[in-house]
Write a protein that holds these residues in place. Structure first.
Motif, PDB file in Angstrom:
ATOM      1  N   ILE A 149     -42.550  83.024   0.338  1.00 17.51           N
ATOM      2  CA  ILE A 149     -42.094  82.291   1.520  1.00 17.51           C
ATOM      3  C   ILE A 149     -41.880  80.837   1.113  1.00 17.51           C
ATOM      4  CG2 ILE A 149     -42.747  81.421   3.795  1.00 17.51           C
ATOM      5  CD1 ILE A 149     -44.143  84.052   4.324  1.00 17.51           C
ATOM      6  N   PHE A 150     -40.665  80.349   1.350  1.00 15.57           N
ATOM      7  CA  PHE A 150     -40.293  78.971   1.047  1.00 15.57           C
ATOM      8  C   PHE A 150     -40.098  78.221   2.362  1.00 15.57           C
ATOM      9  CE2 PHE A 150     -39.108  81.409  -2.627  1.00 15.57           C
ATOM     10  CZ  PHE A 150     -39.323  80.572  -3.709  1.00 15.57           C
ATOM     11  N   LEU A 151     -40.562  76.975   2.415  1.00 18.55           N
ATOM     12  CA  LEU A 151     -40.556  76.223   3.665  1.00 18.55           C
ATOM     13  C   LEU A 151     -40.095  74.781   3.476  1.00 18.55           C
ATOM     14  CD1 LEU A 151     -44.093  77.480   4.621  1.00 18.55           C
ATOM     15  CD2 LEU A 151     -42.038  78.080   5.918  1.00 18.55           C
ATOM     16  N   LYS A 152     -39.544  74.239   4.559  1.00 17.38           N
ATOM     17  CA  LYS A 152     -39.199  72.819   4.558  1.00 17.38           C
ATOM     18  C   LYS A 152     -40.440  71.955   4.729  1.00 17.38           C
ATOM     19  CE  LYS A 152     -34.564  73.303   6.624  1.00 17.38           C
ATOM     20  NZ  LYS A 152     -33.734  72.936   7.802  1.00 17.38           N
ATOM     21  N   THR A 166     -46.847  80.403  12.951  1.00 16.85           N
ATOM     22  CA  THR A 166     -46.454  80.484  14.351  1.00 16.85           C
ATOM     23  C   THR A 166     -45.370  79.446  14.664  1.00 16.85           C
ATOM     24  OG1 THR A 166     -48.682  81.187  14.972  1.00 16.85           O
ATOM     25  CG2 THR A 166     -47.264  80.364  16.740  1.00 16.85           C
ATOM     26  N   GLY A 167     -44.263  79.936  15.214  1.00 18.33           N
ATOM     27  CA  GLY A 167     -43.167  79.064  15.604  1.00 18.33           C
ATOM     28  C   GLY A 167     -42.215  78.679  14.486  1.00 18.33           C
ATOM     29  N   VAL A 168     -42.487  79.129  13.278  1.00 13.08           N
ATOM     30  CA  VAL A 168     -41.625  78.800  12.140  1.00 13.08           C
ATOM     31  C   VAL A 168     -40.508  79.833  12.042  1.00 13.08           C
ATOM     32  CG1 VAL A 168     -41.517  78.456   9.645  1.00 13.08           C
ATOM     33  CG2 VAL A 168     -43.561  77.763  10.911  1.00 13.08           C
ATOM     34  N   LYS A 169     -39.264  79.376  12.012  1.00 12.13           N
ATOM     35  CA  LYS A 169     -38.100  80.263  11.941  1.00 12.13           C
ATOM     36  C   LYS A 169     -37.773  80.543  10.471  1.00 12.13           C
ATOM     37  CE  LYS A 169     -35.326  77.521  14.201  1.00 12.13           C
ATOM     38  NZ  LYS A 169     -36.207  76.344  14.397  1.00 12.13           N
ATOM     39  N   LEU A 170     -37.878  81.805  10.075  1.00  9.79           N
ATOM     40  CA  LEU A 170     -37.662  82.170   8.680  1.00  9.79           C
ATOM     41  C   LEU A 170     -36.534  83.172   8.528  1.00  9.79           C
ATOM     42  CD1 LEU A 170     -41.305  82.561   7.301  1.00  9.79           C
ATOM     43  CD2 LEU A 170     -39.769  80.592   7.099  1.00  9.79           C
ATOM     44  N   ARG A 171     -35.626  82.861   7.616  1.00 11.21           N
ATOM     45  CA  ARG A 171     -34.584  83.821   7.260  1.00 11.21           C
ATOM     46  C   ARG A 171     -35.184  84.873   6.352  1.00 11.21           C
ATOM     47  NH1 ARG A 171     -32.004  86.630   2.918  1.00 11.21           N
ATOM     48  NH2 ARG A 171     -29.976  87.288   3.714  1.00 11.21           N
ATOM     49  N   GLY A 172     -34.860  86.128   6.593  1.00 16.29           N
ATOM     50  CA  GLY A 172     -35.348  87.203   5.737  1.00 16.29           C
ATOM     51  C   GLY A 172     -34.436  88.395   5.827  1.00 16.29           C
ATOM     52  N   PHE A 187     -38.578  85.817  12.980  1.00 17.53           N
ATOM     53  CA  PHE A 187     -37.675  86.396  11.985  1.00 17.53           C
ATOM     54  C   PHE A 187     -36.224  86.134  12.377  1.00 17.53           C
ATOM     55  CE2 PHE A 187     -34.985  89.970  10.621  1.00 17.53           C
ATOM     56  CZ  PHE A 187     -35.186  89.931   9.250  1.00 17.53           C
ATOM     57  N   VAL A 188     -35.423  85.672  11.400  1.00 19.71           N
ATOM     58  CA  VAL A 188     -34.001  85.426  11.612  1.00 19.71           C
ATOM     59  C   VAL A 188     -33.235  86.153  10.509  1.00 19.71           C
ATOM     60  CG1 VAL A 188     -32.173  83.706  11.828  1.00 19.71           C
ATOM     61  CG2 VAL A 188     -34.506  83.149  12.571  1.00 19.71           C
ATOM     62  N   GLN A 189     -32.323  87.015  10.912  1.00 18.67           N
ATOM     63  CA  GLN A 189     -31.512  87.735   9.914  1.00 18.67           C
ATOM     64  C   GLN A 189     -30.095  87.193   9.941  1.00 18.67           C
ATOM     65  OE1 GLN A 189     -31.892  92.063   9.606  1.00 18.67           O
ATOM     66  NE2 GLN A 189     -29.680  92.229   9.333  1.00 18.67           N
ATOM     67  N   ILE A 190     -29.705  86.579   8.835  1.00 12.09           N
ATOM     68  CA  ILE A 190     -28.346  86.066   8.694  1.00 12.09           C
ATOM     69  C   ILE A 190     -27.838  86.454   7.313  1.00 12.09           C
ATOM     70  CG2 ILE A 190     -28.572  84.127  10.303  1.00 12.09           C
ATOM     71  CD1 ILE A 190     -29.180  82.327   7.959  1.00 12.09           C
ATOM     72  N   GLY A 206     -37.057  77.880   6.883  1.00 13.94           N
ATOM     73  CA  GLY A 206     -37.408  78.373   5.562  1.00 13.94           C
ATOM     74  C   GLY A 206     -36.934  79.796   5.423  1.00 13.94           C
ATOM     75  N   MET A 207     -37.461  80.466   4.418  1.00 10.18           N
ATOM     76  CA  MET A 207     -37.002  81.829   4.160  1.00 10.18           C
ATOM     77  C   MET A 207     -37.987  82.570   3.280  1.00 10.18           C
ATOM     78  SD  MET A 207     -33.907  80.694   1.625  1.00 10.18           S
ATOM     79  CE  MET A 207     -33.151  82.316   1.635  1.00 10.18           C
ATOM     80  N   ALA A 208     -37.903  83.895   3.344  1.00  7.76           N
ATOM     81  CA  ALA A 208     -38.627  84.754   2.410  1.00  7.76           C
ATOM     82  C   ALA A 208     -37.606  85.290   1.422  1.00  7.76           C
ATOM     83  CB  ALA A 208     -39.307  85.898   3.156  1.00  7.76           C
TER      84      ALA A 208
END
Length: 329
Positions: A149-152, A166-172, A187-190, A206-208
């Motif tokens: 998991i990578f984060l800003k 909690t509340g962190v939007k992550l692309r995966g 979870f955000v799928q793009i 951020g993203m996984a």
């Protein structure tokens, strides 16, 4: 007259023999599609496989890469290979969980692809992939690359030693959906090609993703923290449409299997070196590794593993017990 007919018959027989011989010597050709942009590490790994195969299979079997995500969107590529629009696909199996739930087992595996092949897990996987996706699996290339998991922003760590996102939007990808939500993330799928813009505009925090490739696509411009340890492993596989596979010559199939197994081993070893190099390079660029405690790391990894195996059992338990007994150690 009889002699004339006899000579004609001999002529046809010779011609038929020559045509058959020519057909036998005809080169098998496979049209391949790739899920990744060409500059990405995994696309380059597949390109190496294609180069090796075309050298070893000259005059027998050749692969032509006809495009990537710009030609067919990644999440539509499984249908393209299933229906024979293309002959070969290189992509993560977990992109297509709705079609093939057993792809989860590859990502959840805690052993190398080579061990999975030697232990018989690979043979078990071939059955559902053939039945549901209409493909033959050639190999996992490369395996053994974990997801981090990578984060800003620096993450919070709970009292149990596990990250609280909690509340962190992550692309995966679909692989990580259940795991990410269990550690509190949204979870955000793009699509992969849109990820840079999503990070830039704040659509995600951020993203996984595997560490390999983060710099290739410039994501490290925004991502400043990485949670360690990584979880899961990459499940990029090479698939051949089953009808095409069965129509290939025996020699072609032999060459394809041989080069795929070689690339499976070599790419695994190479990826381990790349991982260490990427970590060092990212540290130089200012990325901080957030190392979980021993106890926290074990809980974190178990949350990840159980999330995937539980999903497979729920979605299709047919091969669940067999696969988990071999792959979850």
């Amino acid at each position: 007259m009889a002699q004339h007919l006899w000579r004609r018959a001999i002529g046809y027989a010779v011609l038929g023999s020559l045509l058959a011989c020519g057909a036998a010597q005809a080169e098998d050709r496979l049209r391949a599609i790739v899920a990744y942009q060409s500059q990405y590490f995994y696309a380059k790994t597949f390109a190496t496989f294609v180069e090796k195969l075309n050298a070893a299979g000259k005059g027998v079997v050749q692969i032509q890469v006809v495009g990537g995500p710009e030609a067919i969107p990644p999440f539509e590529q499984a249908d393209a290979v299933r229906t024979g629009v293309v002959d070969m696909l290189y992509a993560p199996g977990t992109y297509y969980l709705g079609l093939i739930p057993e792809a989860d087992a590859v990502a959840a595996s805690s052993i190398t692809p080579m061990d999975a092949r030697a232990d018989g897990a690979f043979e078990i996987l071939r059955k559902p992939f053939a039945a549901k996706m209409n493909v033959e699996i050639l190999g996992v290339v490369p395996g053994g690359v974990p997801f981090n998991i990578f984060l800003k922003e620096e993450p919070k760590i709970g009292a149990d030693g596990v990250p609280d996102l909690t509340g962190v939007k992550l692309r995966g990808s679909p692989t990580q959906r259940d795991f990410l939500t269990q550690v509190g993330a949204t979870f955000v799928q793009i699509p992969l090609p849109e990820t840079y813009t999503a990070l830039e505009r704040g659509v995600v925090d951020g993203m996984a993703t595997p560490i390999v490739g983060v710099m290739d696509l410039g994501w490290d411009k925004f991502l400043k923290y990485r949670i360690e340890p990584g979880v899961f492993q990459t499940d990029n596989m090479i698939y051949v449409n089953l009808d095409k596979w069965n129509a290939l010559s025996e020699e072609s199939r032999k060459i394809l299997k041989q080069i795929a197994e070689e690339q499976e081993r070599e790419s695994y070893d190479f990826a381990q070196e790349v991982i260490q190099n990427e970590k060092a390079a990212l540290a130089e660029r200012g990325m901080k590794a957030i190392e979980l405690s021993t106890e926290g790391a074990e809980k974190y990894k178990r949350i990840a593993q159980d999330a995937i195996w539980g999903r497979l059992e729920k979605n299709d338990p047919t091969y669940y017990e067999e696969l988990r007994s071999k792959l979850d150690r």
